[in-house]
Design an enzyme around this catalytic site. Structure first.
Site, PDB file in Angstrom:
ATOM      1  CE  LYS A 160      48.962  27.142  56.496  1.00  0.00           C
ATOM      2  NZ  LYS A 160      48.973  27.234  55.025  1.00  0.00           N
ATOM      3  CD  GLN A 218      47.625  25.386  52.248  1.00  0.00           C
ATOM      4  OE1 GLN A 218      47.410  26.107  53.234  1.00  0.00           O
ATOM      5  NE2 GLN A 218      48.778  24.760  52.079  1.00  0.00           N
ATOM      6  CG  ASP A 254      51.907  32.255  52.583  1.00  0.00           C
ATOM      7  OD1 ASP A 254      52.349  31.815  53.660  1.00  0.00           O
ATOM      8  OD2 ASP A 254      51.037  31.659  51.919  1.00  0.00           O
TER       9      ASP A 254
END
Length: 364
Positions: free
Chosen positions: A121, A165, A188
């Site tokens: 990322k 995460q 997300d």
């Protein structure tokens, strides 16, 4: 009284947020330019897929009669094109506003796979010009420490997307922590309002979860028709299985969900025109699970020991790739299929968030 309450709450929302949730077609112009995608807790039981599930004879007569080789759906190539278009838009944004999108990640602990995903990322963000910030916390950190870090990013105007995460250590309440993320920075797409609006016809979530969004984009850019097709999703996680089943329905597929308690999952899977495997079990889906000519999207990224590999392990999917290539019309590889698309959708959601914050439109 209820209608009055709803109208009062809606009136308190920011105008852009109200429009985004109450007007189904809002904010699609952006996606249309970069992507092809158009705009009960008591019953919960954790899936536990048994490795001793009876295996069928995978050398079926049906399999041996198919001589084609499946098309490989190259997520790397498609994601590269998307990243290029994102980079151009970020560059134009910087030229006109002297600002760029910002993405923040919170990493808890030192899981090898999580650290790898975060590095990917970081690299992808730098490639397209998105500023990246990370807070790393120890494995034994408290919920307060994680939520405090989230709150700082919520209040930081230079940050337009925040992700935690996953998975988190077991002592941390994942749902509680994710709920702290500001709705307008939930790139997300896991906030209950985003998932709820994904499930409802006529509603538009601010963000669609990245892996499901990437799967659909991969299908669309590969010319796979979704409308009217029978789709089977293997796995029902909040991260992939649930949202991809909702998203496939929004694209007018007829969707079945297979999980660890499903009776005769192979039979159900064999009926699918589109099969999405997201169970997290290496090589769960064998050739006997597949309908000849099906399109197979393998979301699994499972490390298996391999002494010949540089790192002592290699990644395999939930689908037995060799058997799938002899039956499917198209299949995603692991790695190089869904993974790069997930990262590209994260960047895409972050850019979209920044454009809302800056009131920046594609025709400026």
């Amino acid at each position: 009284m209820r209608e009055r309450t709803v109208s009062i709450v809606a009136a308190l929302w920011p105008i852009w947020l109200r429009k985004s949730f109450l007007t189904p077609s809002i904010s699609r112009a952006f996606s249309d330019q970069i992507l092809k995608s158009p705009a009960l807790s008591s019953l919960d039981i954790t899936d536990s897929w048994s490795s001793t599930r009876k295996k069928s004879d995978h050398s079926s007569t049906q399999e041996s009669q198919n001589n084609w080789t499946a098309k490989i759906l190259d997520g790397n190539a498609i994601a590269k094109g998307i990243r290029s278009r994102i980079a151009s838009e970020v560059s134009r944004m910087n030229e006109l506003t002297a600002r760029v999108p910002g993405l923040a990640v919170i990493l808890v602990g030192q899981r090898r796979d999580s650290e790898t995903y975060v590095r990917n990322k970081i690299s992808a963000s730098e490639e397209v010009g998105i500023n990246f910030k990370m807070t790393a916390l120890p494995e034994n950190c408290t919920e307060y420490e994680v939520c405090n870090a989230l709150s700082r990013f919520n209040e930081d105007p230079s940050i337009h997307g925040i992700i935690v995460q996953l998975p988190l250590p077991q002592h941390l309440d994942e749902a509680k922590i994710l709920n702290v993320i500001s709705l307008e920075k939930d790139v997300d797409g896991f906030h209950p309002l985003n998932i709820g609006n994904l499930a409802m016809q006529g509603m538009e979530p601010l963000f669609i979860p990245c892996t499901p969004k990437g799967c659909i984009e991969l299908l669309l850019q590969s010319g796979v028709e979704i409308m009217g097709k029978k789709a089977v999703v293997i796995g029902r996680s909040n991260i992939v299985g649930l949202p991809i089943s909702l998203l496939l329905q929004r694209h007018h597929a007829t969707v079945s969900v297979v999980h660890a308690f499903t009776k005769d999952p192979e039979k159900i899977a064999r009926e699918s025109d589109i099969l999405v495997a997201a169970a997290g079990v290496p090589n769960l889906v064998r050739g006997s699970w597949l309908k000849p000519g099906a399109v197979v999207i393998d979301v699994g990224t499972n490390p298996v020991e391999d002494p010949r590999s540089e790192h002592g392990y290699r990644l395999v999917g939930d689908v037995c790739f060799e058997e799938a290539t002899r039956l499917a019309s198209a299949v995603t590889p692991v790695p190089g299929g869904v993974g790069p698309m997930t990262v590209a959708m994260l960047l895409c959601n972050t850019l979209e968030s920044a454009k809302r914050a800056f009131k920046f439109t594609s025709n400026e």
